[in-house]
Structures are given as C-alpha cells and as structure tokens.
Design a protein around this motif. Sequence first.
Motif, PDB file in Angstrom:
ATOM      1  N   LYS A  94       0.732  -1.145   0.095  1.00  0.00           N
ATOM      2  CA  LYS A  94      -0.154  -0.039   0.144  1.00  0.00           C
ATOM      3  C   LYS A  94       0.685   1.471   0.124  1.00  0.00           C
ATOM      4  O   LYS A  94       0.352   2.225  -0.375  1.00  0.00           O
ATOM      5  CB  LYS A  94      -0.766   0.099   1.089  1.00  0.00           C
ATOM      6  CG  LYS A  94      -2.126  -1.224   1.175  1.00  0.00           C
ATOM      7  CD  LYS A  94      -2.953  -1.087   2.372  1.00  0.00           C
ATOM      8  CE  LYS A  94      -3.934  -2.108   2.394  1.00  0.00           C
ATOM      9  NZ  LYS A  94      -4.787  -2.131   3.462  1.00  0.00           N
ATOM     10  N   ILE A  95       2.110   1.031   0.699  1.00  0.00           N
ATOM     11  CA  ILE A  95       2.794   2.288   0.779  1.00  0.00           C
ATOM     12  C   ILE A  95       3.906   2.439  -0.598  1.00  0.00           C
ATOM     13  O   ILE A  95       4.567   1.549  -0.926  1.00  0.00           O
ATOM     14  CB  ILE A  95       3.497   2.362   2.002  1.00  0.00           C
ATOM     15  CG1 ILE A  95       2.713   2.418   3.101  1.00  0.00           C
ATOM     16  CG2 ILE A  95       4.516   3.420   1.983  1.00  0.00           C
ATOM     17  CD1 ILE A  95       3.338   2.366   4.543  1.00  0.00           C
ATOM     18  N   GLU A  96       3.993   3.569  -1.110  1.00  0.00           N
ATOM     19  CA  GLU A  96       4.774   3.630  -2.306  1.00  0.00           C
ATOM     20  C   GLU A  96       6.057   4.195  -2.129  1.00  0.00           C
ATOM     21  O   GLU A  96       6.351   4.967  -1.161  1.00  0.00           O
ATOM     22  CB  GLU A  96       4.222   4.579  -3.505  1.00  0.00           C
ATOM     23  CG  GLU A  96       5.001   4.932  -4.474  1.00  0.00           C
ATOM     24  CD  GLU A  96       4.205   5.875  -5.497  1.00  0.00           C
ATOM     25  OE1 GLU A  96       4.820   6.116  -6.692  1.00  0.00           O
ATOM     26  OE2 GLU A  96       3.533   6.735  -4.909  1.00  0.00           O
ATOM     27  N   THR A  97       7.216   3.115  -2.557  1.00  0.00           N
ATOM     28  CA  THR A  97       8.435   3.598  -2.353  1.00  0.00           C
ATOM     29  C   THR A  97       8.949   4.440  -3.711  1.00  0.00           C
ATOM     30  O   THR A  97       8.555   4.144  -4.704  1.00  0.00           O
ATOM     31  CB  THR A  97       9.346   2.393  -2.440  1.00  0.00           C
ATOM     32  OG1 THR A  97       8.976   1.455  -1.377  1.00  0.00           O
ATOM     33  CG2 THR A  97      10.813   2.546  -2.477  1.00  0.00           C
ATOM     34  N   ILE A 193       6.873   5.046   9.951  1.00  0.00           N
ATOM     35  CA  ILE A 193       5.742   4.758   9.274  1.00  0.00           C
ATOM     36  C   ILE A 193       5.020   3.459   9.968  1.00  0.00           C
ATOM     37  O   ILE A 193       3.564   3.504  10.011  1.00  0.00           O
ATOM     38  CB  ILE A 193       6.490   4.256   7.776  1.00  0.00           C
ATOM     39  CG1 ILE A 193       6.744   5.536   7.121  1.00  0.00           C
ATOM     40  CG2 ILE A 193       5.046   3.532   7.166  1.00  0.00           C
ATOM     41  CD1 ILE A 193       7.573   5.085   5.843  1.00  0.00           C
ATOM     42  N   ILE A 197       1.045   3.494  10.905  1.00  0.00           N
ATOM     43  CA  ILE A 197       0.002   2.381  10.468  1.00  0.00           C
ATOM     44  C   ILE A 197      -0.522   1.944  11.663  1.00  0.00           C
ATOM     45  O   ILE A 197      -1.853   1.536  11.657  1.00  0.00           O
ATOM     46  CB  ILE A 197       0.904   1.176   9.825  1.00  0.00           C
ATOM     47  CG1 ILE A 197       1.477   1.504   8.570  1.00  0.00           C
ATOM     48  CG2 ILE A 197       0.070  -0.115   9.592  1.00  0.00           C
ATOM     49  CD1 ILE A 197       2.434   0.614   8.056  1.00  0.00           C
ATOM     50  N   GLN A 203      -2.902   4.721   4.607  1.00  0.00           N
ATOM     51  CA  GLN A 203      -1.499   4.020   3.912  1.00  0.00           C
ATOM     52  C   GLN A 203      -1.339   4.553   2.655  1.00  0.00           C
ATOM     53  O   GLN A 203      -0.254   4.907   2.174  1.00  0.00           O
ATOM     54  CB  GLN A 203      -1.425   2.713   4.107  1.00  0.00           C
ATOM     55  CG  GLN A 203      -1.218   2.277   5.584  1.00  0.00           C
ATOM     56  CD  GLN A 203      -1.013   0.688   5.507  1.00  0.00           C
ATOM     57  OE1 GLN A 203      -0.188   0.189   4.811  1.00  0.00           O
ATOM     58  NE2 GLN A 203      -1.820   0.137   6.236  1.00  0.00           N
ATOM     59  N   GLU A 204      -2.356   4.869   1.900  1.00  0.00           N
ATOM     60  CA  GLU A 204      -2.261   5.659   0.605  1.00  0.00           C
ATOM     61  C   GLU A 204      -1.814   6.775   0.656  1.00  0.00           C
ATOM     62  O   GLU A 204      -1.485   7.479  -0.508  1.00  0.00           O
ATOM     63  CB  GLU A 204      -3.666   5.300  -0.070  1.00  0.00           C
ATOM     64  CG  GLU A 204      -4.715   6.427   0.462  1.00  0.00           C
ATOM     65  CD  GLU A 204      -5.606   5.754   1.686  1.00  0.00           C
ATOM     66  OE1 GLU A 204      -6.670   6.222   2.033  1.00  0.00           O
ATOM     67  OE2 GLU A 204      -5.120   4.644   1.996  1.00  0.00           O
ATOM     68  N   ILE A 206       0.952   7.790   2.361  1.00  0.00           N
ATOM     69  CA  ILE A 206       2.198   7.792   2.770  1.00  0.00           C
ATOM     70  C   ILE A 206       3.287   7.155   1.593  1.00  0.00           C
ATOM     71  O   ILE A 206       2.894   6.253   0.924  1.00  0.00           O
ATOM     72  CB  ILE A 206       2.358   6.572   3.988  1.00  0.00           C
ATOM     73  CG1 ILE A 206       1.572   7.071   5.161  1.00  0.00           C
ATOM     74  CG2 ILE A 206       3.897   6.438   4.544  1.00  0.00           C
ATOM     75  CD1 ILE A 206       1.656   5.841   6.340  1.00  0.00           C
ATOM     76  N   LYS A 207       4.237   7.934   1.366  1.00  0.00           N
ATOM     77  CA  LYS A 207       5.043   7.646   0.367  1.00  0.00           C
ATOM     78  C   LYS A 207       6.515   7.533   1.329  1.00  0.00           C
ATOM     79  O   LYS A 207       6.775   8.278   2.352  1.00  0.00           O
ATOM     80  CB  LYS A 207       5.389   8.660  -0.549  1.00  0.00           C
ATOM     81  CG  LYS A 207       4.014   9.203  -1.519  1.00  0.00           C
ATOM     82  CD  LYS A 207       4.502  10.023  -2.401  1.00  0.00           C
ATOM     83  CE  LYS A 207       3.002  10.336  -3.193  1.00  0.00           C
ATOM     84  NZ  LYS A 207       2.493   9.131  -4.127  1.00  0.00           N
ATOM     85  N   TRP A 208       7.350   6.789   0.900  1.00  0.00           N
ATOM     86  CA  TRP A 208       8.734   6.408   1.591  1.00  0.00           C
ATOM     87  C   TRP A 208      10.067   6.514   0.320  1.00  0.00           C
ATOM     88  O   TRP A 208       9.994   6.051  -0.507  1.00  0.00           O
ATOM     89  CB  TRP A 208       8.663   5.051   1.998  1.00  0.00           C
ATOM     90  CG  TRP A 208       9.954   4.605   2.755  1.00  0.00           C
ATOM     91  CD1 TRP A 208      10.640   5.365   3.568  1.00  0.00           C
ATOM     92  CD2 TRP A 208      10.692   3.199   2.460  1.00  0.00           C
ATOM     93  NE1 TRP A 208      11.867   4.520   3.960  1.00  0.00           N
ATOM     94  CE2 TRP A 208      11.789   3.346   3.487  1.00  0.00           C
ATOM     95  CE3 TRP A 208      10.219   2.065   1.677  1.00  0.00           C
ATOM     96  CZ2 TRP A 208      12.821   2.317   3.546  1.00  0.00           C
ATOM     97  CZ3 TRP A 208      11.300   1.253   2.103  1.00  0.00           C
ATOM     98  CH2 TRP A 208      12.272   1.203   3.053  1.00  0.00           C
TER      99      TRP A 208
END
Length: 226
Positions: A94-97, A193, A197, A203-204, A206-208
């Motif tokens: 769900k979390i984009e890298t 992060i 959570i 979570q959509e 959040i970007k990492w």
Amino acid sequence: MLKKSKYIILGSLFFASTLAASEFNLRSSGVDIKYDDQTVTIKRMHDEECKTINGADPKNIWSGNYAKEGLPEKCVKKFVTTVGKITPMKINDKIETIGELEVIKFIKESQTDKNKLLIDARLPDWFLQMSIPTAENIPFPYFNKDKYPDDFYDVLDMIGVKELSEGKYDFTNAKELLLFCNGPWCPQSTLAIKNLIKIGFPQEKIKWYRGGMYSWKMLNLTTVSE
C-alpha cells in the motif's frame, strides 16, 4: 513543541537498530549461493577498522574519502557506508516507495499544496547537519505515543490528525506524507511509518524515499543545514 535533545532518544536509536536486525536475518548474515563451483556469501562488508566508528554520531558517518587522492574536493562525496542493516525495497503493497525525481516533484507540489509534508524522520543531530530542502524534522521516536505522548500529540497536529478518543483518530484532514532517513540501511523512517500504520493512518497517503540522504548526496542534489 518537539524536543530537540539527543539524550532522551538514544535508547530509541539502539532499539531501532536491534529491531531492524531481528526482522530480516538477511540484513546481517547474508545469503550463501553457488557460483562457478564455489560458495559465495552475499552480505554487507564490514572491515574491522570500520566497526570502531560511532554510528550514533552524524559527523563520523558523513566522513571518509573513498575517491582517488588528488581529485578536487568539490567533485567527491564523503560518507561512511558500513553501518546499519539493509531495508527491503517496499514496506508493504500500500505504501509507495519513490526515487529522487518523485521527491523533487513532491517538493515542488508542496509549494502550493500545504497538505503535502516532507518529513526527515532522523534524530535532530542528523537533521541539523544536513537535510533535504523543505523537510520538517519529526524524529521517529515521537511517532510512538507510548514512549513520547507529549511529542506524539505535536506530531498529530503537524500531520493533520485529531484524536477523537483513546485509540480513535480523525484522518479527514490527514496530510500526504513523504518520509525519509539516512538511506537504505537506516530504520528510522520505517519505524515512524510503522507507528503511523499502528494508529490507522491512511497508508495511501504515505510515501517512502528509501534512498534517503545517501542517495540524495550521491546524486549531488541540493542540501540545507541549520
């Protein structure tokens, strides 16, 4: 306001390193493979001399010259590469890298969209040494309500979250967050992060940036210091 003292969070730094090592055995012991009739272990190389470096001191980590002698100082990068445990490419599905171009795009958009927040999740000493332009320093321990309740509520205010009652939160105005720390070997942003959570943060949103400061500096991108 968020505290800036390094002393109250050194214990959390030790905990972060220990947790990261226990979660993924590959990070420390590596993996054995067969190659050209011999066994090769793929793992991070830690020379004995390098193990004496104090990994809690940012001045130590961002030192050492691995380029050929005689090259202009402005043309080489200086940082230590032998600390920490390797993080996976993705935290979850769900979390984009993201990479550097996406970080720059996020920063540009945040100039007119105040619902986007770039977060340097490292401890204050690291942030003060250098960071990515526009980043707000929210140290990773402060995302943990159980250990730092006062700072936790400051964090909620910064990221647009309200607590309705014990354990229940209103994410209606939650900001889009982009978190980073020192690099692929650093667990600080992932710990932040995980605590997001835990409270149910969308979570959509959040970007990492897994590459963190190491990748940013390696590509010679602009940094700022306090």
